[in-house]
Motif scaffolding. Structure first.
Motif, PDB file in Angstrom:
ATOM      1  N   TRP A 122     -44.461  89.142  18.491  1.00  0.00           N
ATOM      2  CA  TRP A 122     -44.001  88.127  19.439  1.00  0.00           C
ATOM      3  C   TRP A 122     -45.084  87.903  20.475  1.00  0.00           C
ATOM      4  N   ILE A 123     -45.213  86.680  20.955  1.00  0.00           N
ATOM      5  CA  ILE A 123     -46.216  86.329  21.961  1.00  0.00           C
ATOM      6  C   ILE A 123     -45.492  85.882  23.229  1.00  0.00           C
ATOM      7  N   PHE A 124     -45.835  86.514  24.334  1.00  0.00           N
ATOM      8  CA  PHE A 124     -45.316  86.156  25.650  1.00  0.00           C
ATOM      9  C   PHE A 124     -46.482  85.680  26.500  1.00  0.00           C
ATOM     10  N   SER A 125     -46.347  84.551  27.101  1.00  0.00           N
ATOM     11  CA  SER A 125     -47.400  84.011  27.962  1.00  0.00           C
ATOM     12  C   SER A 125     -46.878  83.949  29.392  1.00  0.00           C
ATOM     13  N   ARG A 126     -47.657  84.460  30.338  1.00  0.00           N
ATOM     14  CA  ARG A 126     -47.275  84.432  31.751  1.00  0.00           C
ATOM     15  C   ARG A 126     -48.480  84.037  32.597  1.00  0.00           C
ATOM     16  N   CYS A 127     -48.235  83.175  33.598  1.00  0.00           N
ATOM     17  CA  CYS A 127     -49.274  82.752  34.528  1.00  0.00           C
ATOM     18  C   CYS A 127     -48.938  83.233  35.929  1.00  0.00           C
ATOM     19  N   CYS A 128     -49.955  83.369  36.735  1.00  0.00           N
ATOM     20  CA  CYS A 128     -49.795  83.685  38.153  1.00  0.00           C
ATOM     21  C   CYS A 128     -50.860  82.902  38.918  1.00  0.00           C
ATOM     22  N   PHE A 129     -50.739  82.855  40.240  1.00  0.00           N
ATOM     23  CA  PHE A 129     -51.532  81.886  40.999  1.00  0.00           C
ATOM     24  C   PHE A 129     -52.279  82.479  42.191  1.00  0.00           C
ATOM     25  N   ARG A 130     -52.525  83.788  42.189  1.00  0.00           N
ATOM     26  CA  ARG A 130     -53.289  84.426  43.260  1.00  0.00           C
ATOM     27  C   ARG A 130     -54.548  85.065  42.682  1.00  0.00           C
ATOM     28  N   GLU A 131     -55.503  85.341  43.537  1.00  0.00           N
ATOM     29  CA  GLU A 131     -56.754  85.972  43.106  1.00  0.00           C
ATOM     30  C   GLU A 131     -56.473  87.260  42.322  1.00  0.00           C
ATOM     31  N   PHE A 132     -57.031  87.369  41.142  1.00  0.00           N
ATOM     32  CA  PHE A 132     -56.945  88.551  40.285  1.00  0.00           C
ATOM     33  C   PHE A 132     -55.515  89.044  40.066  1.00  0.00           C
ATOM     34  N   CYS A 133     -54.554  88.129  40.085  1.00  0.00           N
ATOM     35  CA  CYS A 133     -53.156  88.530  39.891  1.00  0.00           C
ATOM     36  C   CYS A 133     -52.885  89.002  38.470  1.00  0.00           C
ATOM     37  N   ASN A 134     -53.790  88.723  37.537  1.00  0.00           N
ATOM     38  CA  ASN A 134     -53.574  89.141  36.157  1.00  0.00           C
ATOM     39  C   ASN A 134     -54.381  90.380  35.775  1.00  0.00           C
ATOM     40  N   ASN A 135     -54.976  91.061  36.756  1.00  0.00           N
ATOM     41  CA  ASN A 135     -55.688  92.284  36.395  1.00  0.00           C
ATOM     42  C   ASN A 135     -54.670  93.401  36.139  1.00  0.00           C
ATOM     43  N   PRO A 136     -55.065  94.492  35.498  1.00  0.00           N
ATOM     44  CA  PRO A 136     -54.094  95.519  35.105  1.00  0.00           C
ATOM     45  C   PRO A 136     -53.248  96.066  36.259  1.00  0.00           C
ATOM     46  N   GLN A 137     -53.805  96.198  37.442  1.00  0.00           N
ATOM     47  CA  GLN A 137     -53.036  96.734  38.565  1.00  0.00           C
ATOM     48  C   GLN A 137     -51.988  95.749  39.069  1.00  0.00           C
ATOM     49  N   ASN A 138     -52.279  94.448  39.044  1.00  0.00           N
ATOM     50  CA  ASN A 138     -51.371  93.455  39.616  1.00  0.00           C
ATOM     51  C   ASN A 138     -50.392  92.860  38.611  1.00  0.00           C
ATOM     52  N   ARG A 139     -50.711  92.866  37.349  1.00  0.00           N
ATOM     53  CA  ARG A 139     -49.843  92.169  36.389  1.00  0.00           C
ATOM     54  C   ARG A 139     -48.511  92.869  36.173  1.00  0.00           C
TER      55      ARG A 139
END
Length: 144
Positions: A122-139
């Motif tokens: 299964w594929i899940f796609s998620r977006c976020c809108f802050r600086e580096f919000c998708n790095n391992p610590q923030n995601r």
């Protein structure tokens, strides 16, 4: 008309000068602004620079256990864009992630769940809108 006896009866709005307080306050504020301009210099709103790009974490192949295995760097997305993480899961519980930037023209891909062409994934796609919000610590805050 109501009259007050004693010392309070001698006080009036006019004798306190309360009608001139707004004028005095305006003069003080104007003086402070003039002094700030003299000390700091002219304020030019065009000199305030907003970030031209959103910085996102990019990794082309990542697992929770091993971290980024391929292509770790930073990508820049123009204003109005987002950072994105694709989470690919299978029935056995192992997860693979892909993190990247997403232009605003591609925002329709930001939040979906669908089956993969490969059976059992299964594929899940998620977006976020802050600086580096998708790095391992923030995601962890936006990916289940």
């Amino acid at each position: 008309m109501h009259l007050m006896a004693g010392p309070a009866g001698r006080w009036s709005m006019g004798s306190l000068g309360l009608h001139s307080i707004p004028q005095a306050l305006h003069m003080v504020l104007l003086t402070v602004l003039v002094m700030m301009c003299l000390v700091v210099g002219d304020f030019d709103p065009d000199s305030v620079q907003l970030p031209k790009y959103l910085r996102c974490y990019r990794c082309l192949l990542e697992t929770k256990e091993l971290g980024c295995l391929l292509g770790s760097d930073i990508c820049l997305a123009p204003p109005g864009s987002s950072c994105m993480t694709l989470l690919i899961k299978n029935n056995s519980g192992s997860d693979i992630m892909v993190s990247d930037c997403r232009r605003k023209e591609q925002m329709s891909d930001c939040s979906y769940t669908r089956s993969s062409p490969v059976f059992g994934f299964w594929i899940f796609s998620r977006c976020c809108f802050r600086e580096f919000c998708n790095n391992p610590q923030n995601r962890v805050f936006y990916i289940p």
